[in-house]
Design a protein around this motif. Structure first.
Motif, PDB file in Angstrom:
ATOM      1  N   CYS A  34       2.164  -0.655   8.704  1.00 25.06           N
ATOM      2  CA  CYS A  34       2.985  -0.581   7.488  1.00 25.06           C
ATOM      3  C   CYS A  34       4.414  -0.160   7.865  1.00 25.06           C
ATOM      4  N   CYS A  69       0.827  -1.201   0.000  1.00 26.50           N
ATOM      5  CA  CYS A  69       0.000   0.000   0.000  1.00 26.50           C
ATOM      6  C   CYS A  69       0.872   1.267   0.000  1.00 26.50           C
ATOM      7  N   LEU A 111       6.108  -3.183   9.126  1.00 25.49           N
ATOM      8  CA  LEU A 111       6.573  -4.058   8.035  1.00 25.49           C
ATOM      9  C   LEU A 111       7.980  -3.643   7.603  1.00 25.49           C
TER      10      LEU A 111
HETATM   11 FE1  FES Z   1       0.254  -1.302   4.411  1.00 25.00          FE
HETATM   12 FE2  FES Z   1       0.033  -3.939   4.368  1.00 25.00          FE
HETATM   13  S1  FES Z   1      -1.571  -2.479   4.336  1.00 25.00           S
HETATM   14  S2  FES Z   1       1.836  -2.752   4.566  1.00 25.00           S
END
Ligand code: FES
Length: 126
Positions: free
Chosen positions: A107, A63, A110
């Motif tokens: 996110c 995203c 991540l």
């Molecule tokens: Fe943003 Fe998965 S929705 S990293």
């Protein structure tokens, strides 16, 4: 009206995302990892290291938040030692960006988890 802005992304996050800052790869990276988060999005990071990180690039299947976070993380870690990088967490990425929608906090995580995996793999090679 910019949809990202109304969604809660800071100007810096929007700029990073729109300019694809630090998106790419490096030839023969010294450290590299691929990590898929619980949301299903995947990030890949490439690091050139000589005492400090001299070049950090990333790619993502994800995203706008993942791209803004990857861009920010690479900006933040260039010139830093791996020891300093290992201390970073998602709040540092969010602080660097200024603002992200609440539902996009993961996110930034991540990006951090992808970096940590690359550092672990690099240490195993040593
Ligand atoms: Fe943003 Fe998965 S929705 S990293």
């Amino acid at each position: 009206m910019n949809l990202l802005k109304t969604s809660g992304y800071s100007d810096r996050a929007i700029e990073y995302y729109e300019n694809h800052l630090n998106v790419g790869s490096t030839e023969k990276p010294d450290a590299h990892s691929i990590f898929t988060g619980p949301c299903g999005d995947t990030m890949e990071i490439f690091l050139k290291i000589s005492d400090v990180i001299t070049n950090a690039k990333f790619q993502a299947i994800g995203c706008a938040g993942s791209f803004a976070s990857g861009s920010a993380l690479c900006e933040m870690i260039n010139g830093k030692t791996l020891m300093d990088c290992a201390k970073l967490d998602e709040n540092d990425v969010l602080n660097h960006l200024g603002a992200m929608p609440q539902q996009k906090v993961h996110c930034a995580k991540l990006a951090i988890l992808t970096l940590k995996k690359a550092i672990e793999q690099y240490k195993k090679q040593e």
